[in-house]
Design a protein around this motif. Sequence first.
Motif, PDB file in Angstrom:
ATOM      1  N   THR A  23      66.517  15.896  10.030  1.00 24.36           N
ATOM      2  CA  THR A  23      65.217  16.122  10.574  1.00 24.36           C
ATOM      3  C   THR A  23      65.127  15.906  11.936  1.00 24.36           C
ATOM      4  OG1 THR A  23      64.683  14.915   8.369  1.00 24.36           O
ATOM      5  CG2 THR A  23      62.993  14.769   9.923  1.00 24.36           C
ATOM      6  N   SER A  24      64.283  16.807  12.474  1.00 23.74           N
ATOM      7  CA  SER A  24      64.348  16.773  14.004  1.00 23.74           C
ATOM      8  C   SER A  24      62.864  15.990  14.364  1.00 23.74           C
ATOM      9  CB  SER A  24      64.363  18.169  14.688  1.00 23.74           C
ATOM     10  OG  SER A  24      63.354  19.063  14.087  1.00 23.74           O
ATOM     11  N   VAL A  25      62.842  15.834  15.630  1.00 27.94           N
ATOM     12  CA  VAL A  25      61.606  15.434  16.006  1.00 27.94           C
ATOM     13  C   VAL A  25      60.496  16.392  16.210  1.00 27.94           C
ATOM     14  CG1 VAL A  25      60.273  14.407  18.254  1.00 27.94           C
ATOM     15  CG2 VAL A  25      62.559  13.643  17.784  1.00 27.94           C
ATOM     16  N   GLN A  26      60.994  17.630  16.433  1.00 27.12           N
ATOM     17  CA  GLN A  26      60.076  18.757  16.091  1.00 27.12           C
ATOM     18  C   GLN A  26      59.301  18.984  14.700  1.00 27.12           C
ATOM     19  OE1 GLN A  26      59.123  21.173  18.866  1.00 27.12           O
ATOM     20  NE2 GLN A  26      57.655  21.781  17.086  1.00 27.12           N
ATOM     21  N   GLN A  27      60.449  18.869  13.911  1.00 24.89           N
ATOM     22  CA  GLN A  27      59.665  18.913  12.336  1.00 24.89           C
ATOM     23  C   GLN A  27      58.749  17.495  12.289  1.00 24.89           C
ATOM     24  OE1 GLN A  27      63.694  18.773  10.622  1.00 24.89           O
ATOM     25  NE2 GLN A  27      63.251  21.036   9.972  1.00 24.89           N
ATOM     26  N   ILE A  28      59.068  16.735  12.607  1.00 25.88           N
ATOM     27  CA  ILE A  28      58.352  15.387  12.436  1.00 25.88           C
ATOM     28  C   ILE A  28      56.901  15.598  13.081  1.00 25.88           C
ATOM     29  CG2 ILE A  28      58.082  12.878  12.817  1.00 25.88           C
ATOM     30  CD1 ILE A  28      61.027  12.600  12.857  1.00 25.88           C
ATOM     31  N   THR A  29      56.675  16.070  14.301  1.00 28.38           N
ATOM     32  CA  THR A  29      55.543  16.134  14.952  1.00 28.38           C
ATOM     33  C   THR A  29      54.740  17.165  14.285  1.00 28.38           C
ATOM     34  OG1 THR A  29      56.496  17.555  16.536  1.00 28.38           O
ATOM     35  CG2 THR A  29      56.402  15.383  17.179  1.00 28.38           C
ATOM     36  N   GLU A  30      55.303  18.275  14.127  1.00 25.27           N
ATOM     37  CA  GLU A  30      54.533  19.261  13.247  1.00 25.27           C
ATOM     38  C   GLU A  30      54.082  18.853  11.701  1.00 25.27           C
ATOM     39  OE1 GLU A  30      57.580  22.693  12.643  1.00 25.27           O
ATOM     40  OE2 GLU A  30      57.177  23.230  14.736  1.00 25.27           O
ATOM     41  N   HIS A  31      54.764  18.084  11.150  1.00 20.58           N
ATOM     42  CA  HIS A  31      54.427  17.587   9.708  1.00 20.58           C
ATOM     43  C   HIS A  31      53.275  16.450   9.966  1.00 20.58           C
ATOM     44  CE1 HIS A  31      54.829  16.760   5.740  1.00 20.58           C
ATOM     45  NE2 HIS A  31      55.126  15.658   5.843  1.00 20.58           N
ATOM     46  N   CYS A  32      53.307  15.787  11.177  1.00 17.71           N
ATOM     47  CA  CYS A  32      52.079  14.892  11.607  1.00 17.71           C
ATOM     48  C   CYS A  32      50.874  15.559  12.001  1.00 17.71           C
ATOM     49  CB  CYS A  32      52.512  13.809  12.720  1.00 17.71           C
ATOM     50  SG  CYS A  32      53.930  12.774  11.786  1.00 17.71           S
ATOM     51  N   GLY A  33      51.292  16.842  12.633  1.00 13.51           N
ATOM     52  CA  GLY A  33      49.906  17.557  13.244  1.00 13.51           C
ATOM     53  C   GLY A  33      49.863  16.727  14.634  1.00 13.51           C
ATOM     54  N   ILE A  34      50.854  16.614  15.479  1.00 10.48           N
ATOM     55  CA  ILE A  34      50.740  16.078  16.928  1.00 10.48           C
ATOM     56  C   ILE A  34      51.573  16.656  17.795  1.00 10.48           C
ATOM     57  CG2 ILE A  34      49.868  13.820  15.894  1.00 10.48           C
ATOM     58  CD1 ILE A  34      52.848  12.623  16.243  1.00 10.48           C
ATOM     59  N   SER A  35      51.683  16.538  19.201  1.00  3.50           N
ATOM     60  CA  SER A  35      52.500  16.785  20.108  1.00  3.50           C
ATOM     61  C   SER A  35      53.611  16.003  20.342  1.00  3.50           C
ATOM     62  CB  SER A  35      51.664  17.064  21.238  1.00  3.50           C
ATOM     63  OG  SER A  35      51.409  15.798  21.718  1.00  3.50           O
ATOM     64  N   LYS A  36      54.700  16.607  20.816  1.00  8.69           N
ATOM     65  CA  LYS A  36      55.807  15.712  21.016  1.00  8.69           C
ATOM     66  C   LYS A  36      55.329  14.758  22.100  1.00  8.69           C
ATOM     67  CE  LYS A  36      59.757  18.514  20.227  1.00  8.69           C
ATOM     68  NZ  LYS A  36      61.093  19.158  20.732  1.00  8.69           N
ATOM     69  N   GLY A  37      54.864  15.019  23.090  1.00  2.31           N
ATOM     70  CA  GLY A  37      54.209  14.125  24.007  1.00  2.31           C
ATOM     71  C   GLY A  37      53.545  12.687  23.284  1.00  2.31           C
ATOM     72  N   ALA A  38      52.572  12.897  22.331  1.00  6.12           N
ATOM     73  CA  ALA A  38      52.327  11.866  21.142  1.00  6.12           C
ATOM     74  C   ALA A  38      53.431  10.937  20.481  1.00  6.12           C
ATOM     75  CB  ALA A  38      51.066  12.369  20.531  1.00  6.12           C
ATOM     76  N   PHE A  39      54.293  11.760  20.183  1.00  2.00           N
ATOM     77  CA  PHE A  39      55.308  11.098  19.538  1.00  2.00           C
ATOM     78  C   PHE A  39      56.240  10.161  20.310  1.00  2.00           C
ATOM     79  CE2 PHE A  39      59.711  10.660  18.428  1.00  2.00           C
ATOM     80  CZ  PHE A  39      59.927  10.411  17.140  1.00  2.00           C
ATOM     81  N   TYR A  40      56.366  10.664  21.583  1.00  5.24           N
ATOM     82  CA  TYR A  40      57.348   9.540  22.429  1.00  5.24           C
ATOM     83  C   TYR A  40      56.299   8.677  23.088  1.00  5.24           C
ATOM     84  CZ  TYR A  40      61.137  13.114  21.990  1.00  5.24           C
ATOM     85  OH  TYR A  40      62.164  13.785  21.496  1.00  5.24           O
ATOM     86  N   LEU A  41      54.881   8.819  22.772  1.00 10.19           N
ATOM     87  CA  LEU A  41      54.138   7.710  23.216  1.00 10.19           C
ATOM     88  C   LEU A  41      54.413   6.530  22.361  1.00 10.19           C
ATOM     89  CD1 LEU A  41      50.866   8.979  24.496  1.00 10.19           C
ATOM     90  CD2 LEU A  41      52.600   7.947  25.970  1.00 10.19           C
ATOM     91  N   SER A  42      54.778   6.622  20.925  1.00  6.58           N
ATOM     92  CA  SER A  42      54.962   5.787  20.149  1.00  6.58           C
ATOM     93  C   SER A  42      56.268   5.471  19.878  1.00  6.58           C
ATOM     94  CB  SER A  42      54.539   6.226  18.866  1.00  6.58           C
ATOM     95  OG  SER A  42      53.193   6.439  18.784  1.00  6.58           O
ATOM     96  N   PHE A  43      57.256   6.324  20.006  1.00  8.16           N
ATOM     97  CA  PHE A  43      58.673   5.978  19.972  1.00  8.16           C
ATOM     98  C   PHE A  43      59.533   6.756  21.045  1.00  8.16           C
ATOM     99  CE2 PHE A  43      56.684   6.011  15.616  1.00  8.16           C
ATOM    100  CZ  PHE A  43      57.198   4.675  15.239  1.00  8.16           C
ATOM    101  N   LYS A  44      60.521   6.069  21.491  1.00  6.55           N
ATOM    102  CA  LYS A  44      61.420   6.730  22.609  1.00  6.55           C
ATOM    103  C   LYS A  44      62.123   7.707  22.164  1.00  6.55           C
ATOM    104  CE  LYS A  44      61.190   2.557  25.455  1.00  6.55           C
ATOM    105  NZ  LYS A  44      62.112   1.362  26.032  1.00  6.55           N
ATOM    106  N   SER A  45      62.594   7.617  20.730  1.00  4.69           N
ATOM    107  CA  SER A  45      63.412   8.599  20.037  1.00  4.69           C
ATOM    108  C   SER A  45      63.414   8.669  18.708  1.00  4.69           C
ATOM    109  CB  SER A  45      65.042   8.184  20.581  1.00  4.69           C
ATOM    110  OG  SER A  45      65.353   6.772  19.971  1.00  4.69           O
ATOM    111  N   LYS A  46      64.010   9.546  17.978  1.00 10.24           N
ATOM    112  CA  LYS A  46      64.119   9.593  16.637  1.00 10.24           C
ATOM    113  C   LYS A  46      64.755   8.196  16.281  1.00 10.24           C
ATOM    114  CE  LYS A  46      66.999  12.076  13.955  1.00 10.24           C
ATOM    115  NZ  LYS A  46      67.594  13.222  13.442  1.00 10.24           N
ATOM    116  N   ASP A  47      65.867   7.793  16.901  1.00 13.47           N
ATOM    117  CA  ASP A  47      66.587   6.779  16.412  1.00 13.47           C
ATOM    118  C   ASP A  47      65.683   5.479  16.397  1.00 13.47           C
ATOM    119  OD1 ASP A  47      69.168   7.884  15.938  1.00 13.47           O
ATOM    120  OD2 ASP A  47      69.934   7.539  17.669  1.00 13.47           O
ATOM    121  N   GLU A  48      64.870   5.080  17.350  1.00 14.50           N
ATOM    122  CA  GLU A  48      63.950   4.351  17.581  1.00 14.50           C
ATOM    123  C   GLU A  48      63.068   4.082  16.279  1.00 14.50           C
ATOM    124  OE1 GLU A  48      60.427   3.453  20.463  1.00 14.50           O
ATOM    125  OE2 GLU A  48      62.520   2.544  21.321  1.00 14.50           O
ATOM    126  N   LEU A  49      62.612   5.461  15.952  1.00 14.15           N
ATOM    127  CA  LEU A  49      61.619   5.348  14.876  1.00 14.15           C
ATOM    128  C   LEU A  49      62.530   4.997  13.461  1.00 14.15           C
ATOM    129  CD1 LEU A  49      59.417   6.639  12.976  1.00 14.15           C
ATOM    130  CD2 LEU A  49      60.321   8.912  13.159  1.00 14.15           C
TER     131      LEU A  49
END
Length: 276
Positions: A23-49
């Motif tokens: 599972t990639s960060v790209q897939q996660i953001t698409e599934h959430c309907g958010i941008s990668k920037g929004a993801f990285y505001l919450s988590f520094k990486s997939k590992d941190e998530l």
Amino acid sequence: MVKQQLIMEKALELFAKQGFEATSVQQITEHCGISKGAFYLSFKSKDELILALIDHFMIQVISDIDYTVKNTNSDELLYDFYFATFTSFHKHADFAKILIKEQMHSFNEELLSKMHYYDKLNEQVILSMIERLYGEEIQPIKYDLIYCIKGFMSTYSQLFLFFNVPLDLNLLAQSLVEKTNLLARHTTIPFISEDLIKMFKQPTNEEVTKEQIIELLEQKIEEIEELVEKESLILLKQHLLEPDLSPVIVRGLLENIRNHPHCKWISYVLRSYFHF
């Protein structure tokens, strides 16, 4: 819904289907309907998530069990412990399945370290419970009993996590109460000793300081009555303070204490410290 919570819930859906690695960060953001920037505001990486999900899951399970142990009278304690354990596993079944599968083939040190941390918390809860229940009666076999209880928790939880079998949690808890009581009252040959437990908890060489080892040596010198072992401990302590012994002599001193039941831990620590 808070964005961080949304990401965790949506990521969990993908992890359940594909696993952590696929599972990639790209897939996660698409599934959430958010941008990668929004993801990285919450988590520094997939590992941190992933670590945040582990924290969320394990805190739920441990807190449920710990609360039960601390707030149940002794007559119902063991039953309520097992019932709360399997109820919590069932409640968080989606992530429990992922975690068990990932641990089987994971080489991610952070993930394994995180699980080791929560495993130790779980052991502390179990230890406090069995000491309340059985008192001095189980002192020689308490660590064996902890591992047996952990084995029950792990093995029986897989019945409803992976086989979709309809289970009677009431009957399961009753059955495990009976098994645990039999083990506690009739086990006579302990395997896991205090020293072995300390070896399991052995920190890295970098974390063990000379001062800590000297303190351990001083404790053992006070405890040990046997002349050869006591003299060997004294010489090892002096060598740590003022190194003047050859490696051959140090090895001999370590051999003198190695098989003493109360010196196995300090022998292990010293061998690691001296790189023997």
